[in-house]
Design a protein around this motif. Structure first.
Motif, PDB file in Angstrom:
ATOM      1  N   GLU A 282       0.831  -1.203   0.000  1.00  0.00           N
ATOM      2  CA  GLU A 282       0.000   0.000   0.000  1.00  0.00           C
ATOM      3  C   GLU A 282       0.869   1.258   0.000  1.00  0.00           C
ATOM      4  O   GLU A 282       0.629   2.203  -0.761  1.00  0.00           O
ATOM      5  CB  GLU A 282      -0.891  -0.031   1.244  1.00  0.00           C
ATOM      6  CG  GLU A 282      -2.135   0.819   1.163  1.00  0.00           C
ATOM      7  CD  GLU A 282      -3.040   0.594   2.372  1.00  0.00           C
ATOM      8  OE1 GLU A 282      -3.879   1.458   2.622  1.00  0.00           O
ATOM      9  OE2 GLU A 282      -2.888  -0.447   3.059  1.00  0.00           O
ATOM     10  N   LEU A 283       1.900   1.274   0.839  1.00  0.00           N
ATOM     11  CA  LEU A 283       2.772   2.434   0.959  1.00  0.00           C
ATOM     12  C   LEU A 283       3.660   2.602  -0.267  1.00  0.00           C
ATOM     13  O   LEU A 283       3.980   3.727  -0.671  1.00  0.00           O
ATOM     14  CB  LEU A 283       3.633   2.311   2.219  1.00  0.00           C
ATOM     15  CG  LEU A 283       2.861   2.412   3.542  1.00  0.00           C
ATOM     16  CD1 LEU A 283       3.746   1.993   4.712  1.00  0.00           C
ATOM     17  CD2 LEU A 283       2.350   3.834   3.754  1.00  0.00           C
ATOM     18  N   GLN A 284       4.052   1.492  -0.869  1.00  0.00           N
ATOM     19  CA  GLN A 284       4.848   1.570  -2.096  1.00  0.00           C
ATOM     20  C   GLN A 284       4.039   2.192  -3.235  1.00  0.00           C
ATOM     21  O   GLN A 284       4.571   2.966  -4.027  1.00  0.00           O
ATOM     22  CB  GLN A 284       5.348   0.182  -2.491  1.00  0.00           C
ATOM     23  CG  GLN A 284       6.480  -0.321  -1.603  1.00  0.00           C
ATOM     24  CD  GLN A 284       6.849  -1.780  -1.865  1.00  0.00           C
ATOM     25  OE1 GLN A 284       6.103  -2.510  -2.531  1.00  0.00           O
ATOM     26  NE2 GLN A 284       7.973  -2.208  -1.349  1.00  0.00           N
ATOM     27  N   GLU A 285       2.754   1.865  -3.294  1.00  0.00           N
ATOM     28  CA  GLU A 285       1.885   2.464  -4.316  1.00  0.00           C
ATOM     29  C   GLU A 285       1.805   3.976  -4.151  1.00  0.00           C
ATOM     30  O   GLU A 285       1.689   4.718  -5.124  1.00  0.00           O
ATOM     31  CB  GLU A 285       0.471   1.871  -4.233  1.00  0.00           C
ATOM     32  CG  GLU A 285       0.329   0.532  -4.922  1.00  0.00           C
ATOM     33  CD  GLU A 285      -1.124   0.063  -4.934  1.00  0.00           C
ATOM     34  OE1 GLU A 285      -2.026   0.924  -4.909  1.00  0.00           O
ATOM     35  OE2 GLU A 285      -1.339  -1.152  -4.955  1.00  0.00           O
ATOM     36  N   LEU A 286       1.873   4.428  -2.907  1.00  0.00           N
ATOM     37  CA  LEU A 286       1.814   5.865  -2.623  1.00  0.00           C
ATOM     38  C   LEU A 286       3.191   6.518  -2.676  1.00  0.00           C
ATOM     39  O   LEU A 286       3.341   7.678  -2.305  1.00  0.00           O
ATOM     40  CB  LEU A 286       1.177   6.095  -1.255  1.00  0.00           C
ATOM     41  CG  LEU A 286      -0.322   5.774  -1.171  1.00  0.00           C
ATOM     42  CD1 LEU A 286      -0.792   5.742   0.283  1.00  0.00           C
ATOM     43  CD2 LEU A 286      -1.128   6.800  -1.953  1.00  0.00           C
ATOM     44  N   THR A 287       4.194   5.753  -3.139  1.00  0.00           N
ATOM     45  CA  THR A 287       5.588   6.212  -3.340  1.00  0.00           C
ATOM     46  C   THR A 287       6.258   6.708  -2.067  1.00  0.00           C
ATOM     47  O   THR A 287       7.088   7.622  -2.117  1.00  0.00           O
ATOM     48  CB  THR A 287       5.676   7.301  -4.438  1.00  0.00           C
ATOM     49  OG1 THR A 287       5.090   8.519  -3.972  1.00  0.00           O
ATOM     50  CG2 THR A 287       5.016   6.854  -5.732  1.00  0.00           C
ATOM     51  N   TYR A 288       5.921   6.115  -0.921  1.00  0.00           N
ATOM     52  CA  TYR A 288       6.671   6.434   0.293  1.00  0.00           C
ATOM     53  C   TYR A 288       8.077   5.865   0.161  1.00  0.00           C
ATOM     54  O   TYR A 288       8.299   4.868  -0.542  1.00  0.00           O
ATOM     55  CB  TYR A 288       5.966   5.872   1.526  1.00  0.00           C
ATOM     56  CG  TYR A 288       4.840   6.756   2.008  1.00  0.00           C
ATOM     57  CD1 TYR A 288       5.081   7.814   2.873  1.00  0.00           C
ATOM     58  CD2 TYR A 288       3.532   6.563   1.566  1.00  0.00           C
ATOM     59  CE1 TYR A 288       4.053   8.655   3.293  1.00  0.00           C
ATOM     60  CE2 TYR A 288       2.500   7.398   1.976  1.00  0.00           C
ATOM     61  CZ  TYR A 288       2.768   8.437   2.842  1.00  0.00           C
ATOM     62  OH  TYR A 288       1.757   9.268   3.249  1.00  0.00           O
ATOM     63  N   ARG A 290      11.730   4.077   1.062  1.00  0.00           N
ATOM     64  CA  ARG A 290      12.051   2.773   1.663  1.00  0.00           C
ATOM     65  C   ARG A 290      12.151   2.883   3.185  1.00  0.00           C
ATOM     66  O   ARG A 290      11.709   1.991   3.908  1.00  0.00           O
ATOM     67  CB  ARG A 290      13.375   2.269   1.087  1.00  0.00           C
ATOM     68  CG  ARG A 290      13.718   0.840   1.482  1.00  0.00           C
ATOM     69  CD  ARG A 290      14.997   0.385   0.818  1.00  0.00           C
ATOM     70  NE  ARG A 290      14.882   0.404  -0.631  1.00  0.00           N
ATOM     71  CZ  ARG A 290      15.885   0.090  -1.457  1.00  0.00           C
ATOM     72  NH1 ARG A 290      17.074  -0.244  -0.955  1.00  0.00           N
ATOM     73  NH2 ARG A 290      15.708   0.115  -2.761  1.00  0.00           N
ATOM     74  N   ALA A 291      12.716   3.998   3.671  1.00  0.00           N
ATOM     75  CA  ALA A 291      12.861   4.180   5.121  1.00  0.00           C
ATOM     76  C   ALA A 291      11.500   4.293   5.800  1.00  0.00           C
ATOM     77  O   ALA A 291      11.276   3.731   6.881  1.00  0.00           O
ATOM     78  CB  ALA A 291      13.693   5.428   5.410  1.00  0.00           C
TER      79      ALA A 291
END
Length: 422
Positions: A282-288, A290-291
């Motif tokens: 979910e967070l990867q989709e929102l481009t957060y 890696r940290a």
């Protein structure tokens, strides 16, 4: 216009001289709004409308003051000049007149212009009245639809300014909420970050969720998520009262290059799926970054384990895995306990106080172990090759040291020998 406003907007406070600007030229946006609100700024963030040759004007100013120059949009003729304590954006006027340009903006409070040459305010849309009333009022539904990020920006600016959103504007936002999915994730993430950064943002991000703006972004956020979000602020304040040092750590950034605090990480963890693997996607989709992804997923994985880490061995491995994410992890654990059994006195703190004390004590060997021997020392002394065994021996030595069973290099070597023999 009052003398105070004139002083706040005075060119003498700018990082460049007024003579660098052609006539006419207008300051617009947040700097004008904040001056009318009586707010002063340590860091100047200036926006100017230039009828023609905006990029040429910006380039000349950058060259004259040896400042940074960034071409933001060649087609729309927008450029930025970066000074040590300020940025100044210069944009070509859109349309045939200043009023046409102002009518294309998002909210009335941001559509007020200041002419520094005549020291006059131009306010064709009644933004000054809305500032006095503390209202975020849209200029038109079309303007919000043209750039749907403005839908979310209404909540962010209401939070920062202490304003409310005008009823018709809020109804329009609800009707257009699904359009937020058209906006690049990076732009959305910045607005969410502002709302997560302070307690003032919490009720507004909840309101944004209720109005349908978060559903396309955080698909698993629900009423319970927002209840937890509010509890994070409450529990964080209580933690800071009991352990001021922990309160300071919660306000630290995850990294110097990642402008999200540990308090923000705990709040972000409330909005995503509670299963770490699903939250990661979910967070990867929102481009957060890696940290940030690692911080949220680590906190989600570990916070249920904190209550049951009774032995020194269990605590050692928990601290090893948590690392600096411990601050967000302990906050989530307390929030979870607080919702199950509302906080009374210091009851929930008593459960976690030993862990918090260990974490805040730099000399505690459970939370902050020191290495008695290195892997190379072990391989030479015990005549063993490089292998996973070396790592396992180092772990067992660290646990034994934390438990007080060994304290010297010689004892560590003997301990390792005994393990191999067994």
């Amino acid at each position: 216009m009052s003398s105070d406003v004139v002083l706040r907007l005075a060119p003498e406070n700018w990082p460049f001289s007024l003579e660098c600007l052609p006539q006419p030229a207008y300051m617009v946006g947040g700097a004008v709004r904040d001056a009318l609100l009586g707010r002063s700024r340590e860091y100047w963030d200036l926006d100017f409308i230039i009828p023609s040759d905006a990029v040429k004007v910006a380039r000349a100013i950058a060259r004259r003051y040896q400042a940074g120059f960034v071409l933001l949009d060649s087609e729309r003729q927008i450029a930025r000049v970066v000074f040590p304590n300020a940025t100044a954006d210069f944009a070509q006027q859109e349309g045939e007149s200043l009023e046409t340009d102002l009518h294309r903006r998002d909210f009335t409070v941001n559509a007020i212009a200041y002419n520094p040459h005549s020291q006059s305010i131009i306010d064709p849309l009644g933004g000054c009245d809305d500032i006095k009333s503390g209202l975020m009022r849209m200029i038109s539904p079309r303007n919000l639809r043209d750039d749907p990020l403005r839908l979310l920006r209404a909540y962010r600016q209401a939070s920062q300014l202490g304003f409310t959103i005008e009823t018709n504007t809020q109804n329009t936002i609800r009707n257009l909420a699904s359009h937020i999915s058209q906006v690049a994730a990076e732009r959305v993430r910045v607005e969410i970050g502002y709302l997560l950064a302070s307690p003032q943002g919490t009720p507004w991000i909840t309101k944004a969720g209720e109005d349908g703006l978060l559903a396309p972004l955080f698909k698993n956020a629900n009423h319970h998520s927002f209840t937890k979000l509010a509890a994070v602020d409450t529990v964080a304040n209580k933690l800071a009262e009991h352990w001021p040092q922990l309160g300071v750590k919660l306000q630290n950034y995850v990294r110097d290059t990642v402008k999200t605090t540990w308090l923000g990480i705990a709040k972000l963890a409330c909005l995503v799926h509670q299963q770490p693997t699903a939250a990661e996607l979910e967070l990867q989709e929102l481009t957060y970054s890696r940290a940030e992804v690692r911080a949220v997923t680590t906190a989600l994985k570990l916070f249920p384990q904190l209550k049951f880490a009774d032995s020194v061995r269990e605590q050692y491995f928990l601290f090893q895995e948590a690392g600096i994410v411990f601050t967000a992890t302990i906050l989530l654990a307390l929030v979870d306990d607080n919702l199950v059994e509302p906080m009374s006195g210091t009851h929930p703190f008593q459960v976690y106080a030993p862990l918090i004390s260990r974490y805040l004590n730099p000399d505690d060997l459970v939370a902050h172990p020191t290495q008695l021997v290195s892997g190379k020392n072990l391989m030479i002394a015990l005549n063993i090759p490089a292998s996973p065994l070396v790592g396992e021996l180092l772990k067992e030595i660290a646990v034994a040291q934390a438990e007080g069973k060994i304290s010297t290099q010689q004892e560590a070597m003997e301990w390792a020998k005994a393990i191999i023999q067994q």
